[in-house]
Design an enzyme around this catalytic site. Structure first.
Site, short mmCIF file in Angstrom:
data_model
loop_
_atom_site.label_atom_id
_atom_site.label_comp_id
_atom_site.label_asym_id
_atom_site.label_seq_id
_atom_site.Cartn_x
_atom_site.Cartn_y
_atom_site.Cartn_z
N CYS A 1 45.48 42.39 35.08
CA CYS A 1 44.62 41.40 35.74
C CYS A 1 44.46 40.15 34.88
O CYS A 1 44.00 40.26 33.73
CB CYS A 1 43.24 42.02 36.03
SG CYS A 1 42.08 40.85 36.77
N SER B 1 37.47 41.95 39.53
CA SER B 1 38.86 41.64 39.87
C SER B 1 39.86 42.64 39.31
O SER B 1 40.91 42.86 39.90
CB SER B 1 39.20 40.23 39.38
OG SER B 1 39.00 40.12 38.00
N GLY C 1 26.18 47.30 34.62
CA GLY C 1 27.18 46.28 34.39
C GLY C 1 27.34 45.45 35.64
O GLY C 1 27.07 45.92 36.74
N THR D 1 40.94 39.45 33.27
CA THR D 1 40.38 40.49 32.43
C THR D 1 41.02 40.41 31.06
O THR D 1 42.23 40.22 30.95
CB THR D 1 40.66 41.88 33.06
OG1 THR D 1 40.09 41.92 34.37
CG2 THR D 1 40.09 43.00 32.23
N LYS E 1 28.82 42.08 29.57
CA LYS E 1 28.64 42.35 31.00
C LYS E 1 28.02 43.72 31.27
O LYS E 1 27.75 44.06 32.41
CB LYS E 1 29.98 42.25 31.71
CG LYS E 1 30.62 40.88 31.54
CD LYS E 1 32.01 40.87 32.10
CE LYS E 1 32.74 39.62 31.70
NZ LYS E 1 34.13 39.66 32.14
N ALA F 1 43.38 45.07 31.62
CA ALA F 1 43.54 43.77 30.95
C ALA F 1 45.00 43.35 30.88
O ALA F 1 45.31 42.15 30.89
CB ALA F 1 42.94 43.82 29.55
N THR G 1 36.13 39.56 35.68
CA THR G 1 35.40 40.75 35.27
C THR G 1 36.13 42.02 35.64
O THR G 1 36.71 42.12 36.72
CB THR G 1 34.02 40.80 35.96
OG1 THR G 1 33.27 39.69 35.53
CG2 THR G 1 33.26 42.05 35.63
#
Length: 192
Positions: free
Chosen positions: A174, A138, A59, A177, A47, A171, A15
């Protein structure tokens, strides 16, 4: 004492949620990746959602079932306290910390209201960031850094654009993500 920014990224994988109050808007966005251990099980998980008749954004980072429980409890608090987001968050945090069932939940909430952003945790924390940015999960630290850099060098951009770009940057860094984004927006109330 409130820290200059809020980014919490414990062992909660899968997430990134990012909130920003900027230029008259409150925006809360997330990626869509859901994982179980080292396997991606969903690419377009929702989310972030609206609460209290679309006036509050929330969220989550953490276990999905736990997040649904927290959304439901937070919505109940908002109803009980007439939409007072701070009071509702404090009461949720109290319950979360002391209730035998709730304290086992593994999640964090990022909350966006017209007047403020908040982070709510199961340890009893209700934190309002100084710099109008909240990031959890994360990829939270990456999204936070990208947002701060964008605000420093491209402050003229709209809040939604900043959140979307920061989530895309997270994104790209990570592994938990992805770039299937969900972004919600409400009008902000000027604090002045």
């Amino acid at each position: 004492m409130t820290p200059a920014n809020v980014s919490v990224y414990p062992d909660m994988h899968g997430t990134t949620v990012l909130g920003l109050r900027h230029r008259g808007k409150v925006v809360l966005g997330s990626d869509g990746q859901a994982t179980m251990n080292s396997v991606v099980v969903k690419h377009r998980a929702q989310k972030v959602r609206t609460l209290y008749d679309g006036k509050i954004l929330a969220g989550f980072a953490g276990a999905t079932a736990d997040a649904f429980t927290l959304f439901e409890r937070f919505e109940e608090k908002l109803q009980h306290y007439g939409g007072n987001v701070t009071r509702s968050a404090v009461e949720l945090a109290k319950d979360w910390r002391t209730d035998r069932y709730l304290r086992r939940l593994e999640a964090l909430l990022a909350v966006g209201a017209p007047e403020r952003l908040l982070l709510v945790s199961g340890t009893g924390d209700v934190i309002e960031p100084d710099d109008e940015i909240v990031a959890i999960g994360s990829g939270g630290a990456y999204a936070l850094a990208a947002t701060r850099a964008t605000l420093l060098h491209a402050n003229h951009l709209e809040a939604r654009n900043i959140v979307e770009e920061a989530l895309r940057i997270a994104a790209g860094i990570c592994i938990y993500t992805n770039d299937h984004l969900s972004v919600l927006e409400i009008d902000a109330i000027d604090a002045d």
